[in-house]
Design a protein around this motif. Sequence first.
Motif, PDB file in Angstrom:
ATOM      1  N   UNK A  55      59.047  18.052  86.474  1.00 52.26           N
ATOM      2  CA  UNK A  55      58.402  16.775  86.839  1.00 52.26           C
ATOM      3  C   UNK A  55      57.058  16.602  86.148  1.00 52.26           C
ATOM      4  N   UNK A  56      56.316  17.678  85.985  1.00 53.01           N
ATOM      5  CA  UNK A  56      54.986  17.629  85.388  1.00 53.01           C
ATOM      6  C   UNK A  56      55.029  18.242  83.989  1.00 53.01           C
ATOM      7  N   UNK A  57      54.195  17.704  83.109  1.00 52.87           N
ATOM      8  CA  UNK A  57      54.071  18.243  81.764  1.00 52.87           C
ATOM      9  C   UNK A  57      52.602  18.385  81.409  1.00 52.87           C
ATOM     10  N   UNK A  58      52.204  19.583  81.011  1.00 47.70           N
ATOM     11  CA  UNK A  58      50.834  19.823  80.578  1.00 47.70           C
ATOM     12  C   UNK A  58      50.803  19.829  79.051  1.00 47.70           C
ATOM     13  N   UNK A  59      49.763  19.242  78.497  1.00 43.61           N
ATOM     14  CA  UNK A  59      49.604  19.231  77.053  1.00 43.61           C
ATOM     15  C   UNK A  59      48.120  19.359  76.717  1.00 43.61           C
ATOM     16  N   UNK A  60      47.863  19.645  75.458  1.00 44.19           N
ATOM     17  CA  UNK A  60      46.491  19.978  75.092  1.00 44.19           C
ATOM     18  C   UNK A  60      46.192  19.518  73.682  1.00 44.19           C
ATOM     19  N   UNK A  61      44.982  19.026  73.492  1.00 43.32           N
ATOM     20  CA  UNK A  61      44.477  18.685  72.166  1.00 43.32           C
ATOM     21  C   UNK A  61      43.395  19.710  71.838  1.00 43.32           C
ATOM     22  N   UNK A  62      43.772  20.721  71.090  1.00 43.10           N
ATOM     23  CA  UNK A  62      42.828  21.809  70.822  1.00 43.10           C
ATOM     24  C   UNK A  62      41.593  21.334  70.060  1.00 43.10           C
ATOM     25  N   UNK A  63      41.806  20.441  69.123  1.00 44.23           N
ATOM     26  CA  UNK A  63      40.694  20.012  68.286  1.00 44.23           C
ATOM     27  C   UNK A  63      39.609  19.276  69.044  1.00 44.23           C
ATOM     28  N   UNK A  64      40.006  18.633  70.139  1.00 43.65           N
ATOM     29  CA  UNK A  64      39.046  17.824  70.890  1.00 43.65           C
ATOM     30  C   UNK A  64      38.804  18.370  72.286  1.00 43.65           C
ATOM     31  N   UNK A  65      39.336  19.553  72.585  1.00 39.80           N
ATOM     32  CA  UNK A  65      39.114  20.192  73.891  1.00 39.80           C
ATOM     33  C   UNK A  65      39.540  19.306  75.058  1.00 39.80           C
ATOM     34  N   UNK A  66      40.680  18.681  74.938  1.00 42.62           N
ATOM     35  CA  UNK A  66      41.258  17.879  76.005  1.00 42.62           C
ATOM     36  C   UNK A  66      42.506  18.584  76.535  1.00 42.62           C
TER      37      UNK A  66
END
Length: 124
Positions: free
Chosen positions: A66-77
Motif C-alpha cells: 500500500x505504501x511506497x517510499x522513495x528518495x532523491x539522493x541529490x536533493x536529500x528528499x
Amino acid sequence: QVQLVESGGGLVQPGGSLRLSCTAAGSIFSISGMGWYRQAPGKERELVATVTSGGSTNYADSVKGRFTISRDNGKNWVYLQMNSLKTEDTAVYHCNAAGIRRNYSDLRVPFVSWGQGVQVTVSS
C-alpha cells in the motif's frame, strides 16, 4: 545540525491516498538512511518504511503493498506515497535521517535527526 521538515499530511477518507515529503537541510556530508515512522495516540512509535542511499527499502508488514517510499539522493528528499489508506493508519508521521554531517570545526561526525511530524487522519 541537520533539520528535517515534513509536509503533506491531512485528512483523507478510507481508501484514499496521501503523499508525504521530507527534506533534510544543514551541514550534511552524506545521508545513509532515511525513513518514516508513525505514532498513534496511546501507542509507541513504530517503523513504517526505510530506504538506504543505495535504494534498498524495508516496510512494516501492515503497509506492504500500500505504501511506497522513495528518495532523491541529490536533493536529500524522501517521500512516502500512501495508497488504500485505512483508519488504523491514523497517526503522526515522523521523518528520520541518519548519516554524516560536518560540525563547527568542519569535522565529520555522525547524526540522527527527526522531523517534528505531520498528522495523517483517515476517517469517513
